[in-house]
Motif scaffolding. Structure first.
Motif, PDB file in Angstrom:
ATOM      1  N   ALA A   8       1.729   5.669  -2.996  1.00 11.40           N
ATOM      2  CA  ALA A   8       2.555   6.716  -2.401  1.00 11.40           C
ATOM      3  C   ALA A   8       1.944   8.083  -2.667  1.00 11.40           C
ATOM      4  CB  ALA A   8       3.968   6.655  -2.962  1.00 11.40           C
ATOM      5  N   GLY A   9       1.851   8.885  -1.629  1.00 12.51           N
ATOM      6  CA  GLY A   9       1.312  10.231  -1.765  1.00 12.51           C
ATOM      7  C   GLY A   9      -0.199  10.312  -1.694  1.00 12.51           C
ATOM      8  N   MET A  10      -0.874   9.175  -1.619  1.00 12.68           N
ATOM      9  CA  MET A  10      -2.335   9.178  -1.544  1.00 12.68           C
ATOM     10  C   MET A  10      -2.772   8.930  -0.111  1.00 12.68           C
ATOM     11  SD  MET A  10      -3.323   6.963  -4.952  1.00 12.68           S
ATOM     12  CE  MET A  10      -5.067   7.359  -4.940  1.00 12.68           C
ATOM     13  N   GLU A  46       0.830  -1.208   0.000  1.00 12.31           N
ATOM     14  CA  GLU A  46       0.000   0.000   0.000  1.00 12.31           C
ATOM     15  C   GLU A  46       0.864   1.258   0.000  1.00 12.31           C
ATOM     16  OE1 GLU A  46      -2.914  -0.143   3.122  1.00 12.31           O
ATOM     17  OE2 GLU A  46      -3.757  -2.021   2.375  1.00 12.31           O
ATOM     18  N   ALA A  47       1.920   1.266   0.796  1.00 12.13           N
ATOM     19  CA  ALA A  47       2.790   2.445   0.874  1.00 12.13           C
ATOM     20  C   ALA A  47       3.471   2.719  -0.462  1.00 12.13           C
ATOM     21  CB  ALA A  47       3.835   2.252   1.975  1.00 12.13           C
ATOM     22  N   ASP A  53      -9.205   2.125  -2.404  1.00  9.91           N
ATOM     23  CA  ASP A  53      -9.844   1.050  -1.650  1.00  9.91           C
ATOM     24  C   ASP A  53      -9.159  -0.253  -2.018  1.00  9.91           C
ATOM     25  OD1 ASP A  53     -12.243   0.030  -0.034  1.00  9.91           O
ATOM     26  OD2 ASP A  53     -12.331  -1.174  -1.869  1.00  9.91           O
ATOM     27  N   LEU A  54      -8.716  -0.982  -1.025  1.00 11.19           N
ATOM     28  CA  LEU A  54      -8.150  -2.306  -1.241  1.00 11.19           C
ATOM     29  C   LEU A  54      -8.917  -3.312  -0.406  1.00 11.19           C
ATOM     30  CD1 LEU A  54      -4.279  -1.778  -1.213  1.00 11.19           C
ATOM     31  CD2 LEU A  54      -5.666  -2.514  -3.117  1.00 11.19           C
ATOM     32  N   LEU A  55      -9.234  -4.423  -0.999  1.00 12.07           N
ATOM     33  CA  LEU A  55      -9.854  -5.532  -0.287  1.00 12.07           C
ATOM     34  C   LEU A  55      -8.833  -6.660  -0.275  1.00 12.07           C
ATOM     35  CD1 LEU A  55     -12.250  -6.980   1.035  1.00 12.07           C
ATOM     36  CD2 LEU A  55     -13.016  -7.594  -1.283  1.00 12.07           C
ATOM     37  N   TRP A  56      -8.322  -6.993   0.901  1.00 14.57           N
ATOM     38  CA  TRP A  56      -7.319  -8.038   1.059  1.00 14.57           C
ATOM     39  C   TRP A  56      -8.002  -9.285   1.599  1.00 14.57           C
ATOM     40  CZ3 TRP A  56      -2.312  -7.356  -0.423  1.00 14.57           C
ATOM     41  CH2 TRP A  56      -1.851  -6.041  -0.587  1.00 14.57           C
TER      42      TRP A  56
END
Length: 148
Positions: A107-109, A102-103, A115-118
């Motif tokens: 980046a910068g967001m 995610e980082a 949205d992430l679904l893991w």
């Protein structure tokens, strides 16, 4: 630790299909060559995932709604982070991988901008693969295969 990070070439349409696939209990059955297994009548066979998928982060209903609300041609991006069968990453290591992904990927967001679904799938031979869907307010169609 050996892992594969892969984005799939799909990403158009409603959210029910991709989100449903990640969290569903029953899926199509494939052999070790990833060929669909059929019964004597030629009908595709299904299997019950055991263990069942586990949502690690995100909300399936929210992700599906965001995909459905997208006005972009490409409404989502699906992928997987899969660990080699000989590795046995701990839950803490898996969280570290998700955080790093995610980082780097966003980046910068701010976290409200994507949205992430893991979802963890551990019913196949591979050790704890993590499936994810991404949806954002902007069109971000990344595609790459990375072997670490």
């Amino acid at each position: 630790m050996t892992m594969l990070i892969k984005f799939f070439p799909n990403g158009k349409g409603a959210g029910a299909g991709p989100v449903g696939y990640l969290v569903t209990r029953e899926v199509l059955a494939y052999d070790s060559n990833r060929d669909l297994i059929r019964d004597a009548d030629g009908q595709p066979m299904t299997v019950i995932r055991d263990p069942l998928p586990e949502v690690l982060r995100g909300d399936p209903a929210r992700t599906e709604a965001l995909i459905d609300a997208s006005r972009n041609q490409w409404t989502y991006r699906a992928g997987v982070i899969s660990f080699a069968s000989e590795d046995a990453p701990t839950e803490a290591q898996q969280v570290e991988v998700m955080n790093a992904f995610e980082a780097l990927g966003f980046a910068g967001m701010d976290s409200e901008q994507f949205d992430l679904l893991w979802v963890r799938h551990s019913h196949e031979d591979r050790v704890e693969p993590i499936g994810f869907l991404h949806q954002s307010g902007t069109s971000m169609p990344p595609y790459f295969d990375l072997y670490l």
